[in-house]
Design a protein around this motif. Structure first.
Motif, PDB file in Angstrom:
ATOM      1  N   ILE A   1       0.843  -1.204   0.000  1.00  0.00           N
ATOM      2  CA  ILE A   1       0.000   0.000   0.000  1.00  0.00           C
ATOM      3  C   ILE A   1       0.877   1.253   0.000  1.00  0.00           C
ATOM      4  CG2 ILE A   1      -1.654   1.317   1.378  1.00  0.00           C
ATOM      5  CD1 ILE A   1      -2.803  -1.491   2.226  1.00  0.00           C
ATOM      6  N   THR A   2       1.923   1.254   0.829  1.00  0.00           N
ATOM      7  CA  THR A   2       2.826   2.406   0.892  1.00  0.00           C
ATOM      8  C   THR A   2       3.466   2.677  -0.462  1.00  0.00           C
ATOM      9  OG1 THR A   2       3.306   2.052   3.225  1.00  0.00           O
ATOM     10  CG2 THR A   2       4.941   3.300   1.958  1.00  0.00           C
ATOM     11  N   PHE A   3       3.976   1.653  -1.118  1.00  0.00           N
ATOM     12  CA  PHE A   3       4.676   1.842  -2.386  1.00  0.00           C
ATOM     13  C   PHE A   3       3.732   2.078  -3.556  1.00  0.00           C
ATOM     14  CE2 PHE A   3       8.285   0.739   0.058  1.00  0.00           C
ATOM     15  CZ  PHE A   3       9.352   1.319  -0.601  1.00  0.00           C
ATOM     16  N   ALA A   4       2.447   1.903  -3.353  1.00  0.00           N
ATOM     17  CA  ALA A   4       1.477   2.254  -4.394  1.00  0.00           C
ATOM     18  C   ALA A   4       1.302   3.769  -4.482  1.00  0.00           C
ATOM     19  CB  ALA A   4       0.132   1.579  -4.122  1.00  0.00           C
ATOM     20  N   GLY A   5       1.707   4.490  -3.446  1.00  0.00           N
ATOM     21  CA  GLY A   5       1.596   5.946  -3.417  1.00  0.00           C
ATOM     22  C   GLY A   5       2.754   6.608  -4.146  1.00  0.00           C
ATOM     23  N   ALA A   6       2.685   7.918  -4.261  1.00  0.00           N
ATOM     24  CA  ALA A   6       3.719   8.694  -4.945  1.00  0.00           C
ATOM     25  C   ALA A   6       4.669   9.319  -3.924  1.00  0.00           C
ATOM     26  CB  ALA A   6       3.079   9.792  -5.793  1.00  0.00           C
ATOM     27  N   GLY A   7       5.852   9.678  -4.393  1.00  0.00           N
ATOM     28  CA  GLY A   7       6.790  10.423  -3.563  1.00  0.00           C
ATOM     29  C   GLY A   7       7.850   9.558  -2.926  1.00  0.00           C
ATOM     30  N   ARG A   8       8.954  10.189  -2.547  1.00  0.00           N
ATOM     31  CA  ARG A   8      10.086   9.478  -1.956  1.00  0.00           C
ATOM     32  C   ARG A   8       9.889   9.182  -0.474  1.00  0.00           C
ATOM     33  NH1 ARG A   8      14.221   8.231  -4.691  1.00  0.00           N
ATOM     34  NH2 ARG A   8      15.571   8.188  -2.878  1.00  0.00           N
ATOM     35  N   GLU A   9       8.899   9.800   0.173  1.00  0.00           N
ATOM     36  CA  GLU A   9       8.706   9.562   1.601  1.00  0.00           C
ATOM     37  C   GLU A   9       8.335   8.117   1.898  1.00  0.00           C
ATOM     38  OE1 GLU A   9       4.901  10.744  -0.239  1.00  0.00           O
ATOM     39  OE2 GLU A   9       6.820  11.740  -0.184  1.00  0.00           O
ATOM     40  N   LYS A  10       7.953   7.354   0.900  1.00  0.00           N
ATOM     41  CA  LYS A  10       7.616   5.944   1.125  1.00  0.00           C
ATOM     42  C   LYS A  10       8.819   5.150   1.628  1.00  0.00           C
ATOM     43  CE  LYS A  10       7.289   5.678  -3.692  1.00  0.00           C
ATOM     44  NZ  LYS A  10       6.465   5.251  -4.801  1.00  0.00           N
ATOM     45  N   PHE A  11      10.033   5.679   1.426  1.00  0.00           N
ATOM     46  CA  PHE A  11      11.236   4.995   1.900  1.00  0.00           C
ATOM     47  C   PHE A  11      11.542   5.302   3.360  1.00  0.00           C
ATOM     48  CE2 PHE A  11      11.822   4.984  -2.682  1.00  0.00           C
ATOM     49  CZ  PHE A  11      12.245   3.688  -2.900  1.00  0.00           C
ATOM     50  N   ALA A  12      10.836   6.265   3.954  1.00  0.00           N
ATOM     51  CA  ALA A  12      11.141   6.726   5.315  1.00  0.00           C
ATOM     52  C   ALA A  12      11.078   5.602   6.349  1.00  0.00           C
ATOM     53  CB  ALA A  12      10.205   7.864   5.709  1.00  0.00           C
ATOM     54  N   ASP A  13      10.074   4.754   6.298  1.00  0.00           N
ATOM     55  CA  ASP A  13       9.908   3.693   7.287  1.00  0.00           C
ATOM     56  C   ASP A  13      10.162   2.310   6.701  1.00  0.00           C
ATOM     57  OD1 ASP A  13       9.189   5.469   9.345  1.00  0.00           O
ATOM     58  OD2 ASP A  13       7.129   5.560   8.596  1.00  0.00           O
ATOM     59  N   THR A  14      10.976   2.259   5.649  1.00  0.00           N
ATOM     60  CA  THR A  14      11.223   1.005   4.950  1.00  0.00           C
ATOM     61  C   THR A  14      12.645   0.525   5.227  1.00  0.00           C
ATOM     62  OG1 THR A  14       9.715   1.666   3.191  1.00  0.00           O
ATOM     63  CG2 THR A  14      11.247  -0.098   2.677  1.00  0.00           C
ATOM     64  N   THR A  15      12.768  -0.736   5.601  1.00  0.00           N
ATOM     65  CA  THR A  15      14.080  -1.324   5.828  1.00  0.00           C
ATOM     66  C   THR A  15      14.596  -1.875   4.515  1.00  0.00           C
ATOM     67  OG1 THR A  15      13.427  -1.925   8.071  1.00  0.00           O
ATOM     68  CG2 THR A  15      15.377  -3.020   7.168  1.00  0.00           C
ATOM     69  N   LEU A  16      15.758  -1.362   4.102  1.00  0.00           N
ATOM     70  CA  LEU A  16      16.362  -1.800   2.845  1.00  0.00           C
ATOM     71  C   LEU A  16      17.606  -2.623   3.124  1.00  0.00           C
ATOM     72  CD1 LEU A  16      16.120   1.497   0.770  1.00  0.00           C
ATOM     73  CD2 LEU A  16      14.647  -0.509   0.592  1.00  0.00           C
ATOM     74  N   ALA A  17      17.858  -3.559   2.245  1.00  0.00           N
ATOM     75  CA  ALA A  17      19.109  -4.315   2.233  1.00  0.00           C
ATOM     76  C   ALA A  17      19.770  -3.998   0.891  1.00  0.00           C
ATOM     77  CB  ALA A  17      18.817  -5.807   2.377  1.00  0.00           C
ATOM     78  N   GLU A  18      20.880  -4.641   0.595  1.00  0.00           N
ATOM     79  CA  GLU A  18      21.565  -4.394  -0.673  1.00  0.00           C
ATOM     80  C   GLU A  18      22.002  -5.716  -1.277  1.00  0.00           C
ATOM     81  OE1 GLU A  18      25.704  -2.426  -1.804  1.00  0.00           O
ATOM     82  OE2 GLU A  18      24.298  -0.989  -0.921  1.00  0.00           O
ATOM     83  N   VAL A  19      21.769  -5.864  -2.574  1.00  0.00           N
ATOM     84  CA  VAL A  19      22.222  -7.035  -3.318  1.00  0.00           C
ATOM     85  C   VAL A  19      22.961  -6.526  -4.546  1.00  0.00           C
ATOM     86  CG1 VAL A  19      21.521  -9.058  -4.655  1.00  0.00           C
ATOM     87  CG2 VAL A  19      20.330  -8.498  -2.531  1.00  0.00           C
ATOM     88  N   GLU A  20      24.230  -6.849  -4.628  1.00  0.00           N
ATOM     89  CA  GLU A  20      25.070  -6.443  -5.762  1.00  0.00           C
ATOM     90  C   GLU A  20      24.922  -4.958  -6.085  1.00  0.00           C
ATOM     91  OE1 GLU A  20      25.088  -9.071  -9.140  1.00  0.00           O
ATOM     92  OE2 GLU A  20      24.702 -10.813  -7.863  1.00  0.00           O
ATOM     93  N   GLY A  21      24.889  -4.139  -5.043  1.00  0.00           N
ATOM     94  CA  GLY A  21      24.818  -2.696  -5.218  1.00  0.00           C
ATOM     95  C   GLY A  21      23.431  -2.134  -5.450  1.00  0.00           C
ATOM     96  N   CYS A  22      22.410  -2.983  -5.475  1.00  0.00           N
ATOM     97  CA  CYS A  22      21.031  -2.527  -5.694  1.00  0.00           C
ATOM     98  C   CYS A  22      20.237  -2.621  -4.393  1.00  0.00           C
ATOM     99  CB  CYS A  22      20.336  -3.373  -6.753  1.00  0.00           C
ATOM    100  SG  CYS A  22      21.000  -3.161  -8.396  1.00  0.00           S
ATOM    101  N   PRO A  23      19.447  -1.600  -4.074  1.00  0.00           N
ATOM    102  CA  PRO A  23      18.618  -1.683  -2.867  1.00  0.00           C
ATOM    103  C   PRO A  23      17.474  -2.676  -3.062  1.00  0.00           C
ATOM    104  CG  PRO A  23      18.133   0.316  -4.074  1.00  0.00           C
ATOM    105  CD  PRO A  23      19.276  -0.350  -4.786  1.00  0.00           C
ATOM    106  N   VAL A  24      17.203  -3.438  -2.013  1.00  0.00           N
ATOM    107  CA  VAL A  24      16.086  -4.383  -2.029  1.00  0.00           C
ATOM    108  C   VAL A  24      15.299  -4.210  -0.740  1.00  0.00           C
ATOM    109  CG1 VAL A  24      17.307  -6.064  -3.461  1.00  0.00           C
ATOM    110  CG2 VAL A  24      17.372  -6.297  -0.996  1.00  0.00           C
ATOM    111  N   LEU A  25      14.036  -4.539  -0.785  1.00  0.00           N
ATOM    112  CA  LEU A  25      13.210  -4.490   0.417  1.00  0.00           C
ATOM    113  C   LEU A  25      13.582  -5.657   1.324  1.00  0.00           C
ATOM    114  CD1 LEU A  25       9.754  -3.674  -1.185  1.00  0.00           C
ATOM    115  CD2 LEU A  25      11.228  -2.126   0.091  1.00  0.00           C
ATOM    116  N   ALA A  26      13.904  -5.338   2.554  1.00  0.00           N
ATOM    117  CA  ALA A  26      14.234  -6.387   3.511  1.00  0.00           C
ATOM    118  C   ALA A  26      13.014  -7.276   3.716  1.00  0.00           C
ATOM    119  CB  ALA A  26      14.669  -5.762   4.836  1.00  0.00           C
TER     120      ALA A  26
END
Length: 126
Positions: free
Chosen positions: A50-75
């Motif tokens: 639901i969060t990522f269906a919205g617009a804007g960069r603020e959707k990343f504010a409460d999102t835990t990211l990991a990294e795979v080969e230099g690319c961000p992925v959703l934890a």
């Protein structure tokens, strides 16, 4: 962004077809030539969808990211596909992108599915 449909195109090598509105900020990033990830959400990630269906960069504010080969992925994603845009074509007000899958990870547990405007998990024949 949250996509409701990703279409497998070929098995060897693996490719997906992704469709973006021509005003998509996500497509603007993909068009720049960077590698990107397609995250298949896990059954408990409804709020993330639901969060990522919205617009804007603020959707990343409460999102835990990991990294795979230099690319961000959703934890905690159910599965992750590391992709590169191979080709694109404009059709009406959308851009169709053929994405070459360079690597894949995960797949355990239950994926989050969307059907008839509802999120959940679904059982065949049930």
């Amino acid at each position: 962004m949250t996509m409701t449909s990703i279409t497998p195109l070929t098995l060897s090598p693996p490719r997906f077809v992704l469709c973006f509105g021509d005003d998509s900020g996500t497509f603007a990033v993909i068009r720049s030539g960077v590698r990107f990830t397609v995250n298949v959400l896990a059954s408990d990630q409804r709020e993330t969808a639901i969060t990522f269906a919205g617009a804007g960069r603020e959707k990343f504010a409460d999102t835990t990211l990991a990294e795979v080969e230099g690319c961000p992925v959703l934890a905690h994603a159910h599965a992750v596909f590391l992709c590169a845009a191979e080709s694109q074509m404009r059709v009406g007000d959308h851009i169709i992108v053929v994405a070459l899958v360079e690597a894949s990870l995960g797949g355990g547990g239950e994926p989050l599915l969307r059907h008839d405007r509802s999120y959940g998990t679904f059982v065949a024949g049930g």
